[in-house]
Design a protein around this motif. Structure first.
Motif, short mmCIF file in Angstrom:
data_model
loop_
_atom_site.label_atom_id
_atom_site.label_comp_id
_atom_site.label_asym_id
_atom_site.label_seq_id
_atom_site.Cartn_x
_atom_site.Cartn_y
_atom_site.Cartn_z
N ASN A 1 0.82 -1.21 0.00
CA ASN A 1 0.00 0.00 0.00
C ASN A 1 0.85 1.26 0.00
O ASN A 1 0.56 2.23 -0.70
CB ASN A 1 -0.93 0.02 1.23
N LEU A 2 1.92 1.24 0.82
CA LEU A 2 2.79 2.42 0.89
C LEU A 2 3.49 2.63 -0.44
O LEU A 2 3.57 3.77 -0.94
CB LEU A 2 3.80 2.24 2.03
N ALA A 3 3.98 1.55 -1.06
CA ALA A 3 4.63 1.66 -2.36
C ALA A 3 3.66 2.22 -3.39
O ALA A 3 3.99 3.11 -4.18
CB ALA A 3 5.14 0.28 -2.81
N ALA B 1 0.98 4.09 -2.77
CA ALA B 1 0.67 5.48 -2.44
C ALA B 1 1.79 6.41 -2.89
O ALA B 1 1.55 7.53 -3.36
CB ALA B 1 0.42 5.62 -0.94
N LEU B 2 3.03 5.97 -2.75
CA LEU B 2 4.19 6.78 -3.16
C LEU B 2 4.13 7.06 -4.66
O LEU B 2 4.28 8.21 -5.10
CB LEU B 2 5.49 6.04 -2.83
N LEU B 3 3.90 6.00 -5.43
CA LEU B 3 3.84 6.17 -6.87
C LEU B 3 2.60 6.97 -7.28
O LEU B 3 2.66 7.77 -8.22
CB LEU B 3 3.85 4.80 -7.55
N GLY B 4 1.51 6.77 -6.53
CA GLY B 4 0.27 7.49 -6.83
C GLY B 4 0.45 8.99 -6.71
O GLY B 4 -0.04 9.76 -7.55
N VAL B 5 1.14 9.42 -5.67
CA VAL B 5 1.37 10.86 -5.48
C VAL B 5 2.16 11.44 -6.64
O VAL B 5 1.83 12.51 -7.16
CB VAL B 5 2.12 11.11 -4.14
N LYS B 6 3.19 10.71 -7.07
CA LYS B 6 4.01 11.24 -8.18
C LYS B 6 3.22 11.26 -9.49
O LYS B 6 3.47 12.09 -10.36
CB LYS B 6 5.29 10.41 -8.35
N GLU B 7 2.28 10.33 -9.63
CA GLU B 7 1.52 10.26 -10.88
C GLU B 7 0.34 11.23 -10.90
O GLU B 7 0.04 11.83 -11.93
CB GLU B 7 0.98 8.84 -11.09
N GLN B 8 -0.33 11.38 -9.73
CA GLN B 8 -1.60 12.10 -9.74
C GLN B 8 -1.54 13.52 -9.19
O GLN B 8 -2.31 14.38 -9.60
CB GLN B 8 -2.65 11.31 -8.94
N SER B 9 -0.63 13.78 -8.23
CA SER B 9 -0.60 15.12 -7.65
C SER B 9 0.37 16.00 -8.42
O SER B 9 1.44 15.56 -8.82
CB SER B 9 -0.19 15.05 -6.18
N GLU C 1 -4.88 17.78 -8.08
CA GLU C 1 -4.88 16.64 -9.02
C GLU C 1 -5.45 17.08 -10.37
O GLU C 1 -5.35 16.35 -11.34
CB GLU C 1 -5.66 15.47 -8.44
#
Lengths: 200, 200
Positions: A44-46, A48-56, A67
């Motif tokens: 989940n943490l991995a 979330a990390l990638l999600g922030v770089k992709e979406q925010s 976003e």
């Protein structure tokens, strides 16, 4: 580093040490926490990390966190477009939003002037602020940089930059914080609380 | 939580808050650090997190941290198999390895007795230690739990458990640490430094 860890743990400790304020001991504690936790936490943490770089991303209008671009605040027709609140970081903007008091727009500088650390006006989004102050119907710019040496210097720099444009430049109030204790307040805050006193 | 963050940032903050000692403010600071960092940092950290879960495990012999099972120390024929050093955590075992003084085997308990927190002997790897003490040629068990209330209680419990098996049970020395200052030492350490004094 020769902590006697396994290679995969050494790698994780090295990465975790890059977080601000995290030294070897804290990174080790975090890494062992990951090791002991179930697989879902690491996954989940991995994710979330990638999600922030992709979406925010940062809004092209106010440089706040978003976003979608422009951000919901810049797009909201109910927010006053004649007031801009200037903050150092996107997190400061969120702090004001939590207070639910301000109804205008924002401008995130991306830091404060710090000549000793090599941070000059060109490293902040000052030119973008000037451009926004010139265009449209901006009447007041509220400088809400931190009440620190760097924040104060930045505020004075911005005032000198913006006043010639005919815009009103204000600074957020300094004084004793709510719930604070007069006995333990620092002398600068006490002096400011007297200087900024208001009629009751 | 309603921090006014983007959904992807909220998710990351929620995950980061699960680390020990990390509250909302620290998690926010970490999340903004991720946002500001280049994509490689998030990708490397995500990779390292999953790598630890995939590659690191606990040794089936000593329960220490390893990428192969049994671990290199349990497999090493040059390490004395008649001495077992009992520690609370795998990190403590690494601390001893860094000191390069001990040449025997280890046993990681996985914690210390803490009845108030509901940690009893069955939650630690005590039975596994007894099994190891019974089999083979174990002559001495060095109890190296922390010099805390829980560590001392665990040490006394283990001594009562192991001595009837005819094995020698010793406890690591307590006293003033190297580089310590007598003036600022706590009274328990000072008392122990007198009690454990040795002929010069």
């Amino acid at each position: 580093m020769a902590l006697g860890l396994t290679p995969s743990m050494e790698r994780l400790v090295e990465e975790l040490k890059r977080f601000p304020g995290v030294g070897e001991k804290t990174a080790l504690r975090f890494a062992f926490f990951v090791l002991r936790s179930d697989h879902a936490f690491a996954a989940n943490l991995a994710h979330a990390l990638l999600g922030v770089k992709e979406q925010s991303r940062f809004c092209s209008g106010c440089f706040g966190l978003t976003e979608q671009d422009p951000c919901p605040i810049c797009c909201d027709p109910r927010r006053r477009s004649d007031e801009i609140c200037v903050v150092e970081e996107a997190a400061d903007m969120m702090a004001f939003e939590r207070a639910q008091e301000y109804r205008g727009r924002y401008h995130v500088l991306g830091g404060a002037l710090a000549p000793l650390d090599g941070v000059g006006p060109d490293d902040l989004r000052c030119n973008e602020l000037v451009a926004r102050a010139k265009e449209g119907d901006v009447r007041e710019i509220i400088v809400a940089t931190n009440p620190s040496a760097e924040g104060e210097a930045t505020a004075h720099y911005l005032a000198r930059l913006l006043k010639p444009l005919g815009v009103r430049v204000t600074r957020i109030a300094r004084g004793l914080p709510m719930g604070g204790d007069l006995e333990y307040a620092d002398i600068v805050t006490l002096a400011q609380s007297l200087e900024g006193r208001r009629e009751m």
